[in-house]
Design a protein around this motif. Sequence first.
Motif, PDB file in Angstrom:
ATOM      1  N   LEU A  46      61.839  11.970  53.517  1.00 41.73           N
ATOM      2  CA  LEU A  46      61.152  10.995  52.759  1.00 41.73           C
ATOM      3  C   LEU A  46      60.884  10.686  51.805  1.00 41.73           C
ATOM      4  N   LEU A  47      61.139   9.349  51.002  1.00 42.18           N
ATOM      5  CA  LEU A  47      60.997   9.235  49.873  1.00 42.18           C
ATOM      6  C   LEU A  47      60.189   7.801  49.339  1.00 42.18           C
ATOM      7  N   ASP A  48      58.599   7.679  49.342  1.00 44.14           N
ATOM      8  CA  ASP A  48      58.129   6.709  49.453  1.00 44.14           C
ATOM      9  C   ASP A  48      58.070   6.316  48.017  1.00 44.14           C
ATOM     10  N   TRP A  49      58.143   5.020  47.270  1.00 40.87           N
ATOM     11  CA  TRP A  49      58.249   4.744  45.600  1.00 40.87           C
ATOM     12  C   TRP A  49      57.662   3.874  45.917  1.00 40.87           C
ATOM     13  N   LYS A  50      56.750   2.867  45.928  1.00 39.78           N
ATOM     14  CA  LYS A  50      56.431   1.399  46.228  1.00 39.78           C
ATOM     15  C   LYS A  50      56.702   0.429  45.016  1.00 39.78           C
ATOM     16  N   GLY A  51      58.226  -0.028  45.138  1.00 38.46           N
ATOM     17  CA  GLY A  51      58.272  -0.790  44.051  1.00 38.46           C
ATOM     18  C   GLY A  51      59.608  -0.210  43.426  1.00 38.46           C
ATOM     19  N   THR A  52      60.481   1.281  43.631  1.00 40.79           N
ATOM     20  CA  THR A  52      60.868   1.765  42.830  1.00 40.79           C
ATOM     21  C   THR A  52      62.031   2.409  43.611  1.00 40.79           C
ATOM     22  N   PHE A  53      62.068   2.425  44.524  1.00 42.72           N
ATOM     23  CA  PHE A  53      63.121   3.132  45.425  1.00 42.72           C
ATOM     24  C   PHE A  53      63.207   1.704  46.789  1.00 42.72           C
ATOM     25  N   LYS A  54      64.172   1.920  46.273  1.00 39.47           N
ATOM     26  CA  LYS A  54      64.934   0.408  47.517  1.00 39.47           C
ATOM     27  C   LYS A  54      64.989   1.158  49.155  1.00 39.47           C
ATOM     28  N   THR A  55      63.682   0.599  50.440  1.00 41.49           N
ATOM     29  CA  THR A  55      64.000   0.675  51.250  1.00 41.49           C
ATOM     30  C   THR A  55      64.712   1.296  52.141  1.00 41.49           C
ATOM     31  N   ASP A  56      66.144   0.130  52.143  1.00 43.60           N
ATOM     32  CA  ASP A  56      66.732   0.602  52.328  1.00 43.60           C
ATOM     33  C   ASP A  56      68.018   1.560  51.884  1.00 43.60           C
ATOM     34  N   ASN A  57      68.015   1.938  51.219  1.00 43.51           N
ATOM     35  CA  ASN A  57      69.023   3.131  50.604  1.00 43.51           C
ATOM     36  C   ASN A  57      68.236   4.389  51.510  1.00 43.51           C
ATOM     37  N   ARG A  58      70.392   5.078  52.351  1.00 38.77           N
ATOM     38  CA  ARG A  58      70.218   5.751  53.162  1.00 38.77           C
ATOM     39  C   ARG A  58      71.059   6.917  51.993  1.00 38.77           C
ATOM     40  N   VAL A  59      70.921   7.890  51.436  1.00 40.13           N
ATOM     41  CA  VAL A  59      71.758   8.535  51.178  1.00 40.13           C
ATOM     42  C   VAL A  59      72.645   9.431  51.560  1.00 40.13           C
ATOM     43  N   ASN A  60      74.044   8.957  51.582  1.00 46.43           N
ATOM     44  CA  ASN A  60      74.382  10.383  52.063  1.00 46.43           C
ATOM     45  C   ASN A  60      75.199  11.423  51.859  1.00 46.43           C
ATOM     46  N   GLN A  61      75.155  11.322  50.724  1.00 44.89           N
ATOM     47  CA  GLN A  61      75.780  12.607  49.899  1.00 44.89           C
ATOM     48  C   GLN A  61      74.809  13.418  50.433  1.00 44.89           C
ATOM     49  N   ILE A  62      75.483  14.732  50.355  1.00 41.00           N
ATOM     50  CA  ILE A  62      74.768  16.098  51.015  1.00 41.00           C
ATOM     51  C   ILE A  62      73.865  16.638  50.059  1.00 41.00           C
ATOM     52  N   THR A  63      72.197  16.941  50.394  1.00 40.22           N
ATOM     53  CA  THR A  63      71.523  17.179  49.363  1.00 40.22           C
ATOM     54  C   THR A  63      71.127  18.282  50.170  1.00 40.22           C
ATOM     55  N   ALA A  64      69.728  19.167  48.920  1.00 39.74           N
ATOM     56  CA  ALA A  64      69.208  20.491  50.021  1.00 39.74           C
ATOM     57  C   ALA A  64      68.395  20.490  49.232  1.00 39.74           C
ATOM     58  N   HIS A  65      67.400  21.935  49.454  1.00 42.17           N
ATOM     59  CA  HIS A  65      66.167  22.184  48.544  1.00 42.17           C
ATOM     60  C   HIS A  65      65.714  22.041  47.046  1.00 42.17           C
ATOM     61  N   ILE A  66      66.776  22.745  46.963  1.00 43.74           N
ATOM     62  CA  ILE A  66      67.430  23.011  45.495  1.00 43.74           C
ATOM     63  C   ILE A  66      67.407  21.875  44.874  1.00 43.74           C
ATOM     64  N   ASP A  67      67.735  20.930  45.372  1.00 43.77           N
ATOM     65  CA  ASP A  67      67.308  19.765  44.312  1.00 43.77           C
ATOM     66  C   ASP A  67      66.638  18.765  44.078  1.00 43.77           C
ATOM     67  N   LEU A  68      65.112  19.260  44.969  1.00 36.82           N
ATOM     68  CA  LEU A  68      63.813  18.264  45.324  1.00 36.82           C
ATOM     69  C   LEU A  68      63.026  18.775  43.199  1.00 36.82           C
ATOM     70  N   ALA A  69      63.336  19.373  42.845  1.00 34.58           N
ATOM     71  CA  ALA A  69      62.532  20.116  42.158  1.00 34.58           C
ATOM     72  C   ALA A  69      63.701  19.850  40.815  1.00 34.58           C
ATOM     73  N   PRO A  70      64.790  19.734  40.845  1.00 37.95           N
ATOM     74  CA  PRO A  70      65.296  18.983  39.427  1.00 37.95           C
ATOM     75  C   PRO A  70      64.907  16.690  39.283  1.00 37.95           C
ATOM     76  N   THR A  71      65.021  16.607  40.946  1.00 42.30           N
ATOM     77  CA  THR A  71      65.081  15.484  40.889  1.00 42.30           C
ATOM     78  C   THR A  71      63.474  15.442  39.970  1.00 42.30           C
ATOM     79  N   ILE A  72      62.681  15.365  40.591  1.00 44.21           N
ATOM     80  CA  ILE A  72      60.787  15.483  40.485  1.00 44.21           C
ATOM     81  C   ILE A  72      60.703  15.542  38.919  1.00 44.21           C
ATOM     82  N   LEU A  73      61.926  16.434  38.114  1.00 47.36           N
ATOM     83  CA  LEU A  73      61.539  16.594  37.460  1.00 47.36           C
ATOM     84  C   LEU A  73      61.811  15.635  36.518  1.00 47.36           C
ATOM     85  N   GLU A  74      63.517  14.890  36.558  1.00 46.30           N
ATOM     86  CA  GLU A  74      63.925  13.989  36.018  1.00 46.30           C
ATOM     87  C   GLU A  74      62.268  12.629  36.515  1.00 46.30           C
TER      88      GLU A  74
END
Length: 584
Positions: free
Chosen positions: A319-347
């Motif tokens: 769950l990624l809760d960022w009020k006013g920034t991330f769409k509440t109905d966004n369900r990302v279906n692409q495969i993702t993993a633990h290795i993706d969170l660090a580059p995501t947070i840094l960007e």
Amino acid sequence: MLKRLLLTGILLCLLNLAIAFEQPNVIVVLTDDQGYGDFGFMGNPLIRTPHLDAMAGRSAQLEQFYVSPVCAPTRASLMTGRYNYRTRAIDTWNGHAMMDADEDTIAEYLKDVGYGTGLFGKWHLGDNYPLRPQDQGFDEVLMHRGGGIGQPSDPDGAEGKYTDPVLFHNGERVSMKGYCTDIYFDAAMDWMESEHKAGRPFFAYIPTNAPHGPFHDVPDDLYQEYKKMDLRNAKFPQKVGHKMSGNENVDTRARIFAMITNVDDNMGRLFKHLDKLGIRENTLVIFLVDNGPNGNRYVAGFRGRKTMVQEGGIRSPVLLDWKGTFKTDNRVNQITAHIDLAPTILEICGVCPDETYEMDGRSLYSLLIGNEPIWPDRAIVIQAHRGKSPVLYHNFALRTQKWKLMHGSGFQSDDFGGKPVFELYDMENDPYEQKDLSAKRPEILKKLKFEYEKWFTDVSNTRPDNYDSPRILVDLEKENPVVLTRQDGEHYNGAPFRPESFGKWRVEILEQGIYSIRFRFPQLEKSGKAVLKMNGEELFENVNSGQTEHVFKNVRLKEGPLDLLPLLMVDEQLYSPWKVDISD
């Protein structure tokens, strides 16, 4: 410690981006052994998680997100954006749950650009210098040692205490009051408030040790609530996928659910606190679990649990809760993993990692804001098992958007006879892994097997001694005494937590000198000998019945690597002390 010099590259990146928004706060909450189905929003009708259910309703979600089947590997990948096989953290104990100090963490990157960084709870990537969280970028640390409370890394006199635990605050032992999960959230919220008042953005990492066992000490009011409920397998949904079967210890299940609802209560308190501070809209809150459930529980029709590479062992809701920034109905279906969170947070925080530092993950930011970028397919590999080094094909899964190749050989042994039994699933049409296509689609199996073998060779060659455990540095200016526990010793005869096991600690002495080495152990029933073996040298001293410790005084240690093998010998039986202290 030879850390990369990150700051110049990061600042250049910030300037090039010409960031026009205030850098957001980031909070990551990671629970321990909570499975994919331990939430109301995942279809579990018996567990009570109203705050997380509400969070799910207003969050972007990663629908096909993978973690390792056990905890320390997930934590290493989460902190670094790299496969844990690159980091030395390949197991959960026996010296192989320590992350190499040269790995760069989210906290180090963010600290270098002015973030306050805090950890509250479970680290499980090394308890000694230079592997502790305070050595790896965290300014503020409140943690327990080892892989959990109730393990040999507990401080003496504080064994197994979830209520009124003994923790470590910035390296110093502290006695706390209250239930451990409540303590972590209390400390985190107080620290966030101080960082906000100081005008600093913050990164807060709250990895709870709940609902990991032991289960003797849980929030009693919640336990009594669940104890009255019928928690048998038949009471959970059985309409899709695999039906629940096997062990149904309803008392343990009630205790685990009590710990999970306590986490949920704390999530509710956390959001209220952010509202009180007026920072909800500038704070990204991420929630996930570290692996499958610790036992046979509801996993929404998937099969498997902790330690397994079937979907139930390696899937996490995110769950990624960022009020006013991330769409509440966004369900990302692409495969993702633990290795993706660090580059995501840094960007998201406007930080570009050093290009010479290879991250295996991808930033998911463009997916999370609802853009429809070209998203190339890729292979994500998950592998974990006991042992001092990974074994080709042993307990692995490779996932592309459509296909999954796996060999679910089990976690405990470090060999499987060398004859893998591959399974192949079309995950787009068979998400519950019910139709093995390995015999029908040999061309796909061959292609994915080649991809896995290429990955295994690549991660295994990250450094020349890639799967050696990192050495603990004996630097008494940084840590005095150096407390070595069985969590980080390499034991030769089975599980390091068994009283009769023995093994060595890999250390490095930074300054030649005279040291004291203290053995600590359960009270001896008979007399015997204390034995200290060090790079071929052996010291013997008598120990008497009734003793609980013995000190070797005036031990001369040379500068450099040292394999330290401490032993107690009683009635010809050898075993290691429970803890070994090195001091001046």
